[in-house]
Write a protein that holds these residues in place. Structure first.
Motif, mmCIF file in Angstrom:
data_model
loop_
_atom_site.group_PDB
_atom_site.id
_atom_site.type_symbol
_atom_site.label_atom_id
_atom_site.label_comp_id
_atom_site.label_asym_id
_atom_site.label_seq_id
_atom_site.Cartn_x
_atom_site.Cartn_y
_atom_site.Cartn_z
ATOM 1 N N GLY A 159 -32.367 -6.065 -69.695
ATOM 2 C CA GLY A 159 -33.563 -6.892 -69.852
ATOM 3 C C GLY A 159 -34.797 -6.019 -70.008
ATOM 4 O O GLY A 159 -34.724 -4.847 -70.358
ATOM 5 N N GLY A 160 -35.938 -6.584 -69.702
ATOM 6 C CA GLY A 160 -37.182 -5.833 -69.845
ATOM 7 C C GLY A 160 -37.600 -5.107 -68.590
ATOM 8 O O GLY A 160 -38.716 -4.582 -68.524
ATOM 9 N N ALA A 161 -36.715 -5.052 -67.583
ATOM 10 C CA ALA A 161 -37.105 -4.486 -66.296
ATOM 11 C C ALA A 161 -37.493 -3.011 -66.397
ATOM 12 O O ALA A 161 -38.324 -2.531 -65.628
ATOM 13 C CB ALA A 161 -35.969 -4.651 -65.292
ATOM 14 N N LEU A 162 -36.879 -2.287 -67.335
ATOM 15 C CA LEU A 162 -37.164 -0.863 -67.468
ATOM 16 C C LEU A 162 -38.258 -0.576 -68.492
ATOM 17 O O LEU A 162 -38.637 0.584 -68.688
ATOM 18 C CB LEU A 162 -35.891 -0.108 -67.862
ATOM 19 C CG LEU A 162 -34.763 -0.095 -66.827
ATOM 20 C CD1 LEU A 162 -33.525 0.578 -67.397
ATOM 21 C CD2 LEU A 162 -35.212 0.614 -65.552
ATOM 22 N N ALA A 163 -38.783 -1.613 -69.142
ATOM 23 C CA ALA A 163 -39.766 -1.423 -70.212
ATOM 24 C C ALA A 163 -40.997 -0.634 -69.777
ATOM 25 O O ALA A 163 -41.518 0.176 -70.568
ATOM 26 C CB ALA A 163 -40.170 -2.783 -70.777
ATOM 27 N N PRO A 164 -41.506 -0.818 -68.551
ATOM 28 C CA PRO A 164 -42.704 -0.062 -68.168
ATOM 29 C C PRO A 164 -42.500 1.444 -68.110
ATOM 30 O O PRO A 164 -43.486 2.192 -68.107
ATOM 31 C CB PRO A 164 -43.036 -0.618 -66.780
ATOM 32 C CG PRO A 164 -42.371 -1.950 -66.709
ATOM 33 C CD PRO A 164 -41.121 -1.785 -67.505
ATOM 34 N N HIS A 165 -41.240 1.872 -68.027
ATOM 35 C CA HIS A 165 -40.976 3.295 -67.851
ATOM 36 C C HIS A 165 -40.654 3.921 -69.211
ATOM 37 O O HIS A 165 -39.506 3.897 -69.674
ATOM 38 C CB HIS A 165 -39.841 3.492 -66.854
ATOM 39 C CG HIS A 165 -40.071 2.782 -65.557
ATOM 40 N ND1 HIS A 165 -41.134 3.079 -64.734
ATOM 41 C CD2 HIS A 165 -39.404 1.760 -64.957
ATOM 42 C CE1 HIS A 165 -41.110 2.272 -63.674
ATOM 43 N NE2 HIS A 165 -40.070 1.468 -63.799
ATOM 44 N N TRP A 166 -41.681 4.460 -69.819
ATOM 45 C CA TRP A 166 -41.496 5.076 -71.136
ATOM 46 C C TRP A 166 -42.401 6.289 -71.250
ATOM 47 O O TRP A 166 -43.551 6.221 -70.833
ATOM 48 C CB TRP A 166 -41.822 4.067 -72.245
ATOM 49 C CG TRP A 166 -41.430 4.605 -73.590
ATOM 50 C CD1 TRP A 166 -42.252 5.202 -74.518
ATOM 51 C CD2 TRP A 166 -40.118 4.622 -74.132
ATOM 52 N NE1 TRP A 166 -41.534 5.596 -75.595
ATOM 53 C CE2 TRP A 166 -40.212 5.252 -75.403
ATOM 54 C CE3 TRP A 166 -38.879 4.180 -73.691
ATOM 55 C CZ2 TRP A 166 -39.117 5.453 -76.227
ATOM 56 C CZ3 TRP A 166 -37.786 4.372 -74.499
ATOM 57 C CH2 TRP A 166 -37.902 4.999 -75.754
#
Length: 324
Positions: free
Chosen positions: A235-242
């Protein structure tokens, strides 16, 4: 006495005892705390650690019978004993001895590799062996665990040196705690998703603390390694980590496309199950003359055992197999 595969799971005929029953049963032995092996039984036989994991997932366990390893106890005319299975903390094999001395062992999920977070596997000598076969195909031959951990460490340091957030995907109970314990000992700072962190707290409560670890609160500080459950990573749970790089820890890494299966960049073959050579060796070491394979690659393992001179057969469709 026979072992019968019912819709509910394995059952010892002529007794009230089920083995890792998937739904509520009058009496079930539970080999370990993974969700596909537990249910709200009327009465449960398990180790103290397994009962603790069950209560964490299901709430209070009704009529628990907490059994230490290597302490035989009676169930009617049968003598029962739990022995370590090496899969996760508290995982157990069950040995049942009849009045005439004949012995059957049910392994549950089994791992013979050394572990920092699970009790060392003990060979359960027996006449009849019922063995899990998750990786019972000859293609599953895992590299030595220290070698795999060395590869994981090299990969992690490469990501950190690039300023990339490294994410390791592992199941919340067992796999993650083993990897975290290993990596903490190598100096890594760790942050874990709440589902993983809460189990780590239970490990500490049970005498297996994990150092250099904090609970994930949406942030990953520079230099930290994030542990995350595979089923939530897509899902988008890891999206902030980039930027980030993702690796999955699984025995299925031996398959082509193992990383892609989990949406990861790379897969490392770190498993809490025995591989094919280990299963073959374990069967030989038990001295069992009669072997029943179940789950996973049961037919392939049974065929390999027959080729090696052992009387073995898979337990597939609902049926009965005479044990003695």
């Amino acid at each position: 006495m026979s072992v019968e595969l019912r819709r509910n799971g394995l059952h010892l005929t002529g007794t009230p005892l089920s083995l890792d029953a998937k739904r509520k049963s009058p009496l079930s032995f539970v080999s370990h705390g993974h969700s596909d092996h537990i249910a709200r039984h009327e009465s449960t036989i398990a180790t103290a650690a397994t009962l603790r994991f069950m209560s964490h997932r299901l709430g209070p366990v009704a009529a628990p019978l907490s059994v230490p390893f290597r302490r035989p106890f009676e169930l009617g005319p049968l003598l029962l004993e739990l022995l370590p299975a090496g899969h996760i903390l508290g995982s157990a094999q069950l040995r049942v001895t009849r009045a005439d001395g004949k012995r059957i062992v049910y392994t549950g999920d089994l791992n013979t590799a050394p572990s920092l977070t699970a009790e060392a596997t003990e060979v359960a000598t027996c006449d009849t062996l019922v063995i899990e076969s998750t990786f019972g195909h000859p293609r599953y031959r895992f590299p030595p665990r220290p070698e795999v951990l060395g590869q994981v460490e090299t990969w992690l340091r490469a990501q950190l040196n690039r300023g990339v957030t490294p994410v390791l995907l592992g199941y919340p109970l067992g796999k993650s705690q083993e990897a975290m314990k290993q990596l903490a000992g190598r100096g890594f700072m760790l942050v874990a998703h709440p589902s993983i962190f809460e189990v780590a707290e239970l490990y500490a409560e049970l005498g297996v603390p994990i150092e250099n670890l904090r609970r994930y609160d949406g942030r990953v500080e520079p230099g930290e390694v994030l542990f995350f459950p595979p089923h939530l990573a897509r899902g988008g749970a890891l999206a902030p980590h980039w930027p980030r790089a993702t690796a999955v820890l699984t025995g299925w890494a031996m398959d082509p496309g193992g990383a892609r299966r989990y949406g990861a960049d790379v897969a490392f073959p770190l498993s809490d199950h025995a591989d094919f050579p280990s299963l073959m060796r374990y069967v030989k070491d038990t001295g069992a003359r009669d072997v029943i394979t179940c789950h996973g690659f049961a037919e392939e393992l049974a065929q390999a055992l027959r080729d090696a001179g052992t009387d073995a057969r898979p337990l597939g469709k609902p049926q009965q197999m005479t044990l003695f």
